[in-house]
Design an enzyme around this catalytic site. Structure first.
Site, PDB file in Angstrom:
ATOM      1  N   PHE A  81       0.846  -1.196   0.000  1.00 41.89           N
ATOM      2  CA  PHE A  81       0.000   0.000   0.000  1.00 41.89           C
ATOM      3  C   PHE A  81       0.887   1.253   0.000  1.00 41.89           C
ATOM      4  O   PHE A  81       1.930   1.266   0.645  1.00 41.89           O
ATOM      5  CB  PHE A  81      -0.897  -0.044   1.245  1.00 41.89           C
ATOM      6  CG  PHE A  81      -1.995   0.964   1.255  1.00 41.89           C
ATOM      7  CD1 PHE A  81      -3.168   0.753   0.534  1.00 41.89           C
ATOM      8  CD2 PHE A  81      -1.869   2.135   1.980  1.00 41.89           C
ATOM      9  CE1 PHE A  81      -4.189   1.699   0.549  1.00 41.89           C
ATOM     10  CE2 PHE A  81      -2.890   3.083   1.997  1.00 41.89           C
ATOM     11  CZ  PHE A  81      -4.053   2.861   1.282  1.00 41.89           C
ATOM     12  N   TYR A 111     -11.644   1.248  10.176  1.00 43.85           N
ATOM     13  CA  TYR A 111     -12.811   1.764   9.430  1.00 43.85           C
ATOM     14  C   TYR A 111     -13.174   0.891   8.238  1.00 43.85           C
ATOM     15  O   TYR A 111     -14.090   1.201   7.501  1.00 43.85           O
ATOM     16  CB  TYR A 111     -12.591   3.220   9.001  1.00 43.85           C
ATOM     17  CG  TYR A 111     -11.291   3.486   8.257  1.00 43.85           C
ATOM     18  CD1 TYR A 111     -11.154   3.164   6.918  1.00 43.85           C
ATOM     19  CD2 TYR A 111     -10.206   4.052   8.919  1.00 43.85           C
ATOM     20  CE1 TYR A 111      -9.973   3.403   6.249  1.00 43.85           C
ATOM     21  CE2 TYR A 111      -9.017   4.297   8.254  1.00 43.85           C
ATOM     22  CZ  TYR A 111      -8.901   3.971   6.918  1.00 43.85           C
ATOM     23  OH  TYR A 111      -7.722   4.194   6.259  1.00 43.85           O
ATOM     24  N   LYS A 112     -12.439  -0.210   8.050  1.00 43.41           N
ATOM     25  CA  LYS A 112     -12.751  -1.111   6.936  1.00 43.41           C
ATOM     26  C   LYS A 112     -13.673  -2.211   7.453  1.00 43.41           C
ATOM     27  O   LYS A 112     -14.845  -1.974   7.682  1.00 43.41           O
ATOM     28  CB  LYS A 112     -11.445  -1.631   6.331  1.00 43.41           C
ATOM     29  CG  LYS A 112     -10.657  -0.477   5.683  1.00 43.41           C
ATOM     30  CD  LYS A 112      -9.276  -0.832   5.187  1.00 43.41           C
ATOM     31  CE  LYS A 112      -8.642   0.406   4.535  1.00 43.41           C
ATOM     32  NZ  LYS A 112      -7.225   0.236   4.237  1.00 43.41           N
ATOM     33  N   ARG A 137     -12.166  -3.468  -7.530  1.00 45.73           N
ATOM     34  CA  ARG A 137     -12.253  -4.291  -6.320  1.00 45.73           C
ATOM     35  C   ARG A 137     -13.702  -4.494  -5.908  1.00 45.73           C
ATOM     36  O   ARG A 137     -14.468  -3.545  -5.787  1.00 45.73           O
ATOM     37  CB  ARG A 137     -11.505  -3.630  -5.165  1.00 45.73           C
ATOM     38  CG  ARG A 137     -10.006  -3.704  -5.301  1.00 45.73           C
ATOM     39  CD  ARG A 137      -9.324  -3.371  -3.986  1.00 45.73           C
ATOM     40  NE  ARG A 137      -9.887  -2.162  -3.362  1.00 45.73           N
ATOM     41  CZ  ARG A 137      -9.404  -1.621  -2.255  1.00 45.73           C
ATOM     42  NH1 ARG A 137      -8.383  -2.182  -1.621  1.00 45.73           N
ATOM     43  NH2 ARG A 137      -9.944  -0.527  -1.752  1.00 45.73           N
ATOM     44  N   ASP A 160       1.152  -5.137   8.528  1.00 43.19           N
ATOM     45  CA  ASP A 160       0.020  -4.239   8.300  1.00 43.19           C
ATOM     46  C   ASP A 160      -1.219  -5.122   8.126  1.00 43.19           C
ATOM     47  O   ASP A 160      -1.279  -5.935   7.201  1.00 43.19           O
ATOM     48  CB  ASP A 160       0.274  -3.386   7.046  1.00 43.19           C
ATOM     49  CG  ASP A 160      -0.842  -2.366   6.814  1.00 43.19           C
ATOM     50  OD1 ASP A 160      -1.996  -2.661   7.173  1.00 43.19           O
ATOM     51  OD2 ASP A 160      -0.550  -1.295   6.258  1.00 43.19           O
TER      52      ASP A 160
HETATM   53  C1  LIG Z   1      -6.353   1.368   4.128  1.00 47.19           C
HETATM   54  C2  LIG Z   1      -4.904   1.097   4.346  1.00 47.19           C
HETATM   55  C3  LIG Z   1      -4.088   2.017   5.014  1.00 47.19           C
HETATM   56  C4  LIG Z   1      -4.645   3.356   5.429  1.00 47.19           C
HETATM   57  O1  LIG Z   1      -3.862   4.077   6.318  1.00 47.19           O
HETATM   58  P1  LIG Z   1      -4.473   5.392   6.982  1.00 47.19           P
HETATM   59  O2  LIG Z   1      -3.395   5.929   7.809  1.00 47.19           O
HETATM   60  O3  LIG Z   1      -5.695   4.975   7.733  1.00 47.19           O
HETATM   61  O4  LIG Z   1      -4.885   6.318   5.883  1.00 47.19           O
HETATM   62  C5  LIG Z   1      -2.771   1.655   5.254  1.00 47.19           C
HETATM   63  N1  LIG Z   1      -2.286   0.457   4.835  1.00 47.19           N
HETATM   64  C6  LIG Z   1      -3.047  -0.435   4.166  1.00 47.19           C
HETATM   65  C7  LIG Z   1      -2.488  -1.740   3.732  1.00 47.19           C
HETATM   66  C8  LIG Z   1      -4.381  -0.132   3.889  1.00 47.19           C
HETATM   67  O5  LIG Z   1      -5.129  -0.993   3.218  1.00 47.19           O
END
Ligand SMILES: *Cc1c(COP(=O)(O)O)cnc(C)c1O
Length: 414
Positions: A134, A236-237, A385, A211
């Site tokens: 990511f 939040y997911k 997705r 992560d």
């Molecule tokens: C959604 C996501 C993030 C988001 O990070 P934020 O700090 O909440 O914006 C980070 N890493 C991965 C792998 C994600 O899918």
């Protein structure tokens, strides 16, 4: 196991909904008051709001904040980061109490975790991650390397899969300080082998930062059993905690007496009301905190976790697998003839909570799908997705969505 099934009919899919032990949870989300929405298939980016969260938020604002005012910090707010973290750890992450805290955003937690892990491996000069990770993860790794004068070893995974143990074996060695990877790929949904990768990194003397953004709340995680050193992730997911809700930060018990993180604020101090001249870290996981935690945000996390506790993560995973399997089956049947191909693992045990279908015109197709009420998302360069949230998505909803997608895609491409 990947079940081979006869082509299923609409009635089969209705039966899946009738027999779904989690079906009742669908009514526990606020209704989507927009008749044009056919299906919400983006809960892996932003989970829908549970009705319980609205009630609890109202109570928080009126009673705890409105009437309790500042006194509420002492009546349960101050220890919320650990309390909610412990619950999240036990329900979703396979982590015993005292190792998970709720704080900041994933980005900030990951920065803190990377710095903490590097500091535990002095003298080592390399960080390992992958080119398909990511963006925030890649940017942070590059930034930390620059800040500390380290070198990044980039693994280049197959974008339809993810990082394998064999690929890691080629780059990890005695110079490696930290390996950081996503457990579930945000692009393909590939599930990395957390146990084998952690073991391999440890054998080289390195630490691992995971992560868990796309695993937490949908793919059971075993942090204690796999020996993971640090982990971070979103709420939040699949945890439905709400837009911008705080992240979580896990530090394995054995590192807690020695770890330090670079944002040493008063909330991570041993005695926050001593107003001491110099920072002295709190014992245990609390030293991962920096500033005042978001109580409003943690309420959303708490409700999301309690709903998952009630559902049971094994049942959530079973439904998730059934949903992604159906998405693949229907994509193969209806979308593949139009040139859209499944770009997620076909083996159930290698696939997380979403399915990506690829097409060179994916951006345009995604836009048209959203306009037609099928809410998906586009991931550059060519991925659409299909996110499937086991607590809020139904099988018939998914059927209608792919049926509609076929009409939209054939209109555009045909
Ligand atoms: C959604 C996501 C993030 C988001 O990070 P934020 O700090 O909440 O914006 C980070 N890493 C991965 C792998 C994600 O899918």
């Amino acid at each position: 196991m990947t079940e081979t099934t006869e082509a299923r009919t609409r009635d089969d899919v209705r039966r899946l909904d009738r027999e779904d032990p989690l079906a009742g949870f669908r009514e526990r989300f606020l209704p989507i008051e927009d008749a044009r929405v056919v299906a919400y298939l983006d809960g892996n980016s932003l989970g829908r709001p549970p009705s319980a969260t609205l009630r609890r938020m109202h109570e928080l604002v009126t009673r705890e904040w409105g009437t309790g005012m500042i006194r509420s910090w002492e009546r349960g707010w101050l220890d919320m980061p650990e309390r909610v973290g412990d619950r999240l750890g036990s329900v979703c992450l396979g982590a015993a109490p005292g190792q998970v805290i709720v704080a900041d955003s994933t980005t900030v937690c990951l920065y803190k975790a990377l710095r903490a892990a590097v500091a535990l491996r002095p003298g080592r000069t390399e960080l390992v991650t992958d080119t398909d990770n990511f963006p925030t993860d890649r940017y942070l790794v590059a930034g930390v390397a620059e800040e500390l004068g380290l070198t990044v070893r980039w693994i280049e995974p197959d974008p339809r899969l993810g990082v394998t143990v064999e690929q890691l074996a080629e780059v990890v060695g005695e110079a490696t300080a930290v390996v950081t990877l996503s457990h579930v790929s945000y692009r393909s949904a590939y599930i990395a082998d957390m146990a084998a990768i952690t073991e391999l990194a440890h054998a080289a003397g390195a630490l691992v930062v995971w992560d868990l953004c796309h695993s937490a709340g949908v793919v059971p995680v075993r942090l204690d059993a796999t020996g993971a050193d640090f982990a971070v992730g979103c709420t939040y997911k699949f945890l439905n905690a709400g837009p911008g809700a705080p992240a979580f930060f896990h530090v394995r018990a054995e590192h807690q007496r020695r770890f330090s993180q670079p944002v040493s604020g008063w909330m991570g101090a041993r005695d926050i009301f001593a107003m001491a001249p110099r920072f002295e870290p709190a014992e245990g996981i609390r030293r991962a905190l920096s500033g005042t935690p978001s109580v409003l945000g943690m309420v959303g996390v708490e409700q999301g976790v309690e709903m998952l506790a009630e559902a049971g993560l094994d049942r959530v995973r079973a439904k998730s697998t059934a949903l992604t399997r159906l998405a693949i089956e229907l994509s193969d049947r209806w979308l593949a003839p139009l040139g859209l191909s499944v770009a997620s693992p076909r083996e159930d045990e290698l696939r997380g909570g979403h399915v990506t279908v690829a097409h060179p015109r994916a951006a345009e197709i995604s836009g048209a799908l959203i306009d037609a009420g099928v809410i998906v998302d586009f991931r550059t360069p060519d991925g659409i997705r299909i996110g499937l949230s086991p607590l809020s998505t139904g099988f018939a909803e998914l059927w209608r969505a792919i049926e509609r997608s076929r009409e939209v895609a054939s209109g555009l491409l045909g």
